[in-house]
Design an enzyme around this catalytic site. Structure first.
Site, PDB file in Angstrom:
ATOM      1  N   ARG A  93       0.834  -1.194   0.000  1.00  0.00           N
ATOM      2  CA  ARG A  93       0.000   0.000   0.000  1.00  0.00           C
ATOM      3  C   ARG A  93       0.871   1.248   0.000  1.00  0.00           C
ATOM      4  NH1 ARG A  93      -3.277  -2.774  -1.657  1.00  0.00           N
ATOM      5  NH2 ARG A  93      -5.362  -3.289  -0.880  1.00  0.00           N
TER       6      ARG A  93
ATOM      7  N   GLU B  27      -3.944   7.031  -6.291  1.00  0.00           N
ATOM      8  CA  GLU B  27      -3.825   6.480  -7.634  1.00  0.00           C
ATOM      9  C   GLU B  27      -5.023   6.899  -8.475  1.00  0.00           C
ATOM     10  OE1 GLU B  27      -3.550   2.258  -7.010  1.00  0.00           O
ATOM     11  OE2 GLU B  27      -1.675   2.398  -5.875  1.00  0.00           O
TER      12      GLU B  27
ATOM     13  N   HIS C 205       0.116  -0.738 -10.173  1.00  0.00           N
ATOM     14  CA  HIS C 205      -0.714  -1.587  -9.304  1.00  0.00           C
ATOM     15  C   HIS C 205      -1.134  -2.854 -10.050  1.00  0.00           C
ATOM     16  CE1 HIS C 205      -3.353  -1.174  -5.463  1.00  0.00           C
ATOM     17  NE2 HIS C 205      -3.033  -2.437  -5.686  1.00  0.00           N
TER      18      HIS C 205
END
Length: 326
Positions: free
Chosen positions: A243, A272, A291
Site C-alpha cells: 500500500r 492512484e 498496481h
C-alpha cells in the site's frame, strides 16, 4: 432476479466474460460504473439504489453515510485482498455483508511481482533498458552499477501469505537471509514460516532489501518516513507491493536525493492514479508499476470465480466464503 453493480473494478469480467454471463443468467442485471474517488456518499448511494450486490475495486470509499442510505444492498464484494475503502462495521450494522478475495489467491502473483521489482532495482534493468531504447548502447556503465542479490539480508514487513511467498522466493533462489517485522506474529510462528523475527529498528539497520507486505492501519500509516530512512543502509532498496500509504512519499524523495537509501521500487501510490507532475514518475532512482502485482490471467480468473461464487451464495441465503467482520 437481483441487480449487480461493478464499481471501479475494471478487470472483473474483462478477460473472462463468462463470469458476467453467469451473473446475468443466474442472478440478474449487471451494470458497470466508474465513479470518482471523492464522490459524495449519499450521491453514490442514490446512483446504486436498487442494486443488491456491489463488486468494488480500491475506490471509491463506502462509508457509514453510504450504508445508511443503501436501500437494497446485500453484499459488497471487494475485488482484491485489501478493504480499506469499505467500512465493514457500518456495513454489518446496516445488514450488509462484506467479502474480499482470500489472500492465498494473490500470494504467488504479488510475491513474484515483488521479486521482479527487487531484481529490476538491484540490477537497474528498467533504467538501462530505457537508455538502450534511447540510443545509448555504449552507456556510461557507472550509471548502472547494480548490486548482487545472492546472500543479501532481506527484511520483510508483514509476514502473511504474500510476505512468506516473497521470502520463499528470495531464500530459495538467492540464498538470502530472511528477517521479519510483524507485531502480530510470535517469534516461533515467524520461524515456522521461514524467517527470523526482529524489531522494526533492527530490520531497518540490517536489511539490504526491504519489502513491504502490510495493510495500512492507524498504527503503521507512514511507517517509512524521514526517521526510518535515516536508519537504513545507504545502499538498501525499498520494495512496495502493498500500500502506498505505508510510505511518506515526500520523505522518500528527500532520502533518495540525499543518498540515504539506494532506490525505491513500487507497485502502489498513496493516491492512484498519479498526477502528471508526481515526482516518482521522473526520478532516476524510482521504478513504478501501475498496481499490477496480481494482474495476470490465472489470478484474475480465480478472483472472478470467487466473487461470483460469493454473490450466488448470498442469493441462496448463505454467507460468502470469505466474509469480513470487525
Amino acid at each position: 432476479m437481483k441487480k449487480t453493480a461493478i464499481v471501479n473494478a475494471n478487470s472483473f469480467g474483462r478477460y473472462f466474460p463468462e463470469f458476467l454471463d453467469d451473473l446475468s443468467k443466474n442472478v440478474g442485471e449487471v451494470e458497470r460504473f466508474k465513479f470518482p474517488a471523492d464522490i459524495d456518499q449519499k450521491q453514490l448511494a442514490k446512483e446504486l439504489s436498487g442494486f443488491s450486490f456491489i463488486v468494488i475495486g480500491t475506490e471509491p470509499q463506502l462509508t457509514k453515510d453510504f450504508f445508511q442510505e443503501a436501500d437494497s444492498l446485500k453484499l459488497v464484494a471487494r475485488f482484491g485482498i485489501g478493504y480499506n475503502n469499505v467500512d465493514v462495521i457500518a456495513a454489518n450494522e446496516n445488514g450488509v455483508m462484506v467479502s474480499n478475495i482470500p489472500a492465498f489467491m494473490e500470494k504467488d502473483d504479488v510475491g513474484e511481482h515483488a521479486a521482479a521489482l527487487t531484481l529490476s532495482m538491484a540490477k537497474l534493468l528498467v533504467f538501462s533498458s530505457t537508455a538502450v531504447k534511447n540510443g545509448e548502447w555504449a552507456v556510461n556503465r557507472e550509471r548502472y552499477l547494480g548490486q548482487r542479490v545472492n546472500g543479501k539480508t532481506v527484511g520483510i514487513c508483514g509476514f502473511g501469505n504474500i510476505g512468506v511467498r516473497y521470502g520463499e522466493i528470495m531464500k530459495s533462489a538467492f540464498n538470502c537471509e530472511i528477517i521479519c517485522y510483524d507485531p502480530y506474529l510470535s517469534e516461533e510462528e515467524v520461524k515456522n514460516r521461514g524467517g527470523k523475527k526482529v524489531t522494526f529498528e533492527q530490520l531497518l539497520a540490517d536489511s539490504d532489501i526491504i519489502s513491504l507486505h502490510m495493510n495500512v492501519s492507524a498504527e503503521n500509516k507512514g511507517i517509512f518516513n524521514e526517521k526510518s530512512f535515516s536508519q537504513m543502509k545507504n545502499s538498501a532498496v525499498l520494495i512496495n507491493s502493498a500500500r502506498g500509504g505505508l510510505v511518506i512519499e515526500d520523505d522518500i524523495i528527500k532520502a533518495l536525493d540525499a543518498g540515504q537509501i539506494g532506490g525505491y521500487a513500487t507497485d502502489v501510490l498513496e493516491f492512484e492514479p498519479p498526477k502528471a507532475d508526481h515526482p516518482f514518475l521522473h526520478h532516476e532512482k524510482i521504478i513504478a508499476t501501475p498496481h499490477i502485482g496480481a494482474y495476470n490471467r490465472e489470478c484474475n480468473h480465480m478472483m472472478c470465480s470467487s466473487v461470483v461464487s460469493d454473490i450466488k451464495n448470498v442469493l441462496a441465503g448463505k454467507e460468502p466464503t470469505n466474509r469480513l467482520y470487525k
